[in-house]
Design a protein around this motif. Structure first.
Motif, mmCIF file in Angstrom:
data_model
loop_
_atom_site.group_PDB
_atom_site.id
_atom_site.type_symbol
_atom_site.label_atom_id
_atom_site.label_comp_id
_atom_site.label_asym_id
_atom_site.label_seq_id
_atom_site.Cartn_x
_atom_site.Cartn_y
_atom_site.Cartn_z
ATOM 1 N N LYS A 147 -40.320 -21.556 -20.218
ATOM 2 C CA LYS A 147 -40.921 -20.541 -19.551
ATOM 3 C C LYS A 147 -40.942 -20.904 -17.951
ATOM 4 O O LYS A 147 -41.717 -21.671 -17.757
ATOM 5 N N SER A 148 -40.428 -19.915 -17.275
ATOM 6 C CA SER A 148 -40.272 -20.259 -15.890
ATOM 7 C C SER A 148 -41.036 -18.925 -15.084
ATOM 8 O O SER A 148 -41.102 -17.926 -15.607
ATOM 9 N N VAL A 149 -41.689 -19.045 -14.113
ATOM 10 C CA VAL A 149 -42.437 -17.914 -13.265
ATOM 11 C C VAL A 149 -41.867 -17.851 -12.115
ATOM 12 O O VAL A 149 -41.366 -18.722 -11.193
ATOM 13 N N PHE A 150 -41.455 -16.549 -11.604
ATOM 14 C CA PHE A 150 -40.659 -16.278 -10.365
ATOM 15 C C PHE A 150 -42.018 -15.082 -9.405
ATOM 16 O O PHE A 150 -42.321 -14.287 -10.291
ATOM 17 N N PRO A 151 -41.796 -15.341 -8.238
ATOM 18 C CA PRO A 151 -42.763 -14.426 -7.607
ATOM 19 C C PRO A 151 -42.198 -12.844 -7.719
ATOM 20 O O PRO A 151 -42.948 -11.907 -7.498
ATOM 21 N N ASN A 152 -40.946 -12.736 -7.594
ATOM 22 C CA ASN A 152 -40.162 -11.471 -7.658
ATOM 23 C C ASN A 152 -40.690 -10.544 -6.584
ATOM 24 O O ASN A 152 -40.946 -9.294 -7.066
ATOM 25 N N ALA A 153 -40.927 -10.991 -5.361
ATOM 26 C CA ALA A 153 -41.298 -10.133 -4.486
ATOM 27 C C ALA A 153 -40.324 -8.879 -4.022
ATOM 28 O O ALA A 153 -40.961 -7.938 -3.766
ATOM 29 N N GLN A 154 -39.025 -9.049 -4.327
ATOM 30 C CA GLN A 154 -38.068 -8.089 -4.138
ATOM 31 C C GLN A 154 -37.826 -7.124 -5.211
ATOM 32 O O GLN A 154 -37.092 -6.396 -5.248
ATOM 33 N N ASP A 155 -38.616 -7.201 -6.264
ATOM 34 C CA ASP A 155 -38.404 -6.623 -7.574
ATOM 35 C C ASP A 155 -36.887 -6.838 -8.099
ATOM 36 O O ASP A 155 -36.391 -5.937 -8.585
ATOM 37 N N SER A 156 -36.501 -7.970 -7.800
ATOM 38 C CA SER A 156 -35.128 -8.158 -8.428
ATOM 39 C C SER A 156 -34.741 -8.698 -9.760
ATOM 40 O O SER A 156 -33.918 -8.590 -10.347
ATOM 41 N N LEU A 157 -36.067 -8.846 -10.396
ATOM 42 C CA LEU A 157 -36.137 -9.257 -11.919
ATOM 43 C C LEU A 157 -36.779 -8.027 -12.569
ATOM 44 O O LEU A 157 -37.977 -7.539 -11.984
ATOM 45 N N TRP A 158 -36.620 -7.693 -13.796
ATOM 46 C CA TRP A 158 -37.002 -6.520 -14.399
ATOM 47 C C TRP A 158 -37.215 -6.859 -15.865
ATOM 48 O O TRP A 158 -36.276 -7.739 -16.629
ATOM 49 N N PRO A 159 -38.322 -6.513 -16.493
ATOM 50 C CA PRO A 159 -38.457 -6.946 -17.948
ATOM 51 C C PRO A 159 -37.482 -6.487 -18.842
ATOM 52 O O PRO A 159 -36.920 -5.194 -18.806
ATOM 53 N N GLY A 160 -36.745 -7.389 -19.591
ATOM 54 C CA GLY A 160 -35.954 -7.192 -20.459
ATOM 55 C C GLY A 160 -34.341 -7.343 -20.013
ATOM 56 O O GLY A 160 -33.477 -7.410 -20.737
ATOM 57 N N GLN A 161 -34.460 -7.937 -18.689
ATOM 58 C CA GLN A 161 -33.081 -8.198 -18.095
ATOM 59 C C GLN A 161 -32.542 -9.642 -18.505
ATOM 60 O O GLN A 161 -33.380 -10.367 -18.873
ATOM 61 N N SER A 162 -31.261 -9.804 -19.046
ATOM 62 C CA SER A 162 -30.530 -10.663 -19.402
ATOM 63 C C SER A 162 -30.094 -11.582 -18.228
ATOM 64 O O SER A 162 -29.402 -11.055 -17.281
ATOM 65 N N LEU A 163 -30.266 -12.907 -18.006
ATOM 66 C CA LEU A 163 -29.618 -13.523 -16.798
ATOM 67 C C LEU A 163 -29.481 -15.086 -17.266
ATOM 68 O O LEU A 163 -29.917 -15.583 -18.351
ATOM 69 N N ARG A 164 -29.070 -15.663 -16.247
ATOM 70 C CA ARG A 164 -28.920 -17.287 -16.175
ATOM 71 C C ARG A 164 -30.010 -17.950 -15.527
ATOM 72 O O ARG A 164 -30.273 -17.380 -14.593
#
Length: 392
Positions: free
Chosen positions: A290-307
């Motif tokens: 489990k990693s935590v990101f600030p996501n200040a620019q809303d570049s991550l969205w719930p349900g998104q698949s990534l590396r």
């Protein structure tokens, strides 16, 4: 015309006719022989000239081996999840009078988002308060009677039984007052449930119930889902072989994690590893991070698949080459180096980690050596090379 007047032509002799024909044939043969001789001479002179011309250099990409700090990363595939997620439900039954949020709105913890008809619950609270007031008056009167009976008992004008009975009455009324207060607290709590506030900071989703509908405490759908996306979490999986390196890195301090797009390999955000799960999945042989990101620019969205790339260590001053320079052969890895005379040569190498377009070379190269990074399919040892034009 008489036969005697015709002009008489001398007959042509066969010898006179053969002479021009022989002459023509002789000239033709001589001409063909001259052409053939000229062709042979030209070929004899041209062949040595072509043999001595060297082939042109092969255009290739050229890079340089150099030293740099190289992060060692563990890569896994992850899914973005909210840091916190709450399904807001009603805790009482009643009419949904007001919806005070907009869909997709960022709200703060404690913000009022909905109101349920409070009149029934307000009436129950008022009734509980009235019972409390009534019982308080009865207790006051009972205490006066007890005081009077106690004085009369000292003068033998009241029996001890009378005093004991009145004492019990006072104690019963005091207990009733405590019960009345509990009823007031319960009614006040029920009334407070008619004003629904956000339990977390987050962003609202699609409204699930419209104003005017009757809602119940047993409804499973809720009114709205609130997701906390600042910060946001990513759950990723890595092979069990990487568990020791990750544990060691976590023990040493914060561990960097990069969220990377699977479409264009762009770094979307940088955060830290919060934890490694306490078990390995025996079916897949992987463990969850489990990693935590600030996501200040809303570049991550719930349900998104990534590396997710997790940095477990950093190699200081490692000798590196562009990863495109590394080739594989029957005897292992090798690179083409550019010799001082401009020709290609094969250099077997021992490789370390390869990531981010950079390969670590543990042995086989020296700092500053030039290596071929593109166009190796046209090379062989000793072939002359030249740097390809930019963009070529």
């Amino acid at each position: 015309m008489s036969p005697s007047s015709r002009t008489s032509l001398p007959p042509s002799s066969p010898r006179s006719l053969r002479r021009p024909l022989v002459l023509a044939l002789t000239l033709t043969v001589a001409l063909c022989a001259a052409v053939a001789a000229a062709y042979v001479v030209r070929e004899r002179h041209a062949a040595p000239v072509a043999a001595v011309l060297p082939p042109p250099p092969v255009p290739v990409g050229i890079g340089t081996a150099g030293r740099r700090d190289v992060p060692v990363r563990v890569t896994g595939i992850g899914t973005v999840t909210p840091f916190n997620s709450v399904v807001v439900r009603s805790r009482v039954d009643g009419e949904l009078q007001q919806v005070l949020f907009r869909e997709g709105q960022d709200i703060r913890k404690g913000d009022l988002i909905a109101v349920i008809d409070p009149r029934t619950f307000q009436a129950a609270l008022d009734a509980a308060k009235a019972r409390l007031a009534q019982d308080q008056a009865a207790l006051t009167n009972a205490k006066l009677i007890l005081g009077r009976d106690a004085r009369l008992g000292k003068e033998d004008f009241a029996s001890q039984e009378t005093v004991d009975t009145q004492t019990s009455t006072v104690a019963g009324l005091e207990a009733q007052l405590a019960q009345d207060q509990a009823q007031i607290d319960s009614a006040a709590t029920e009334l407070s449930y008619t004003r629904i506030a956000s339990p977390i900071d987050g962003r609202t989703g699609i409204r699930l119930v419209d104003e005017g509908n009757i809602v119940h405490a047993t409804d499973t759908g809720g009114l709205v889902v609130i997701n906390q996306i600042h910060p946001i979490s990513v759950i990723s999986t890595v092979p069990q072989a990487d568990v020791p390196a990750i544990r060691e890195a976590l023990a040493a301090g914060p561990v960097e994690a990069q969220a990377i797009s699977r479409e264009d390999s762009r770094v979307l955000d940088t955060g830290t590893v919060a934890l490694m799960d306490n078990r390995i999945d025996p079916q897949s042989g992987t463990v969850e991070l489990k990693s935590v990101f600030p996501n200040a620019q809303d570049s991550l969205w719930p349900g998104q698949s990534l590396r997710v790339d997790v940095t477990t260590a950093t190699l200081r001053g490692a000798l590196t080459v562009p990863s495109g320079a590394v080739q594989r052969g029957p005897d292992g890895a090798f690179v083409y180096i550019v010799a001082a005379n401009g020709t290609a040569a094969v250099a077997p190498v021992t490789l370390g980690p390869i990531s981010g377009g950079v390969a670590v070379v543990e042995s086989g190269l020296a700092d500053g050596q030039r290596v071929v990074t593109a166009g190796q399919y046209r090379l062989a040892p000793g072939v002359a090379v030249a740097a390809a034009p930019a963009g070529g």
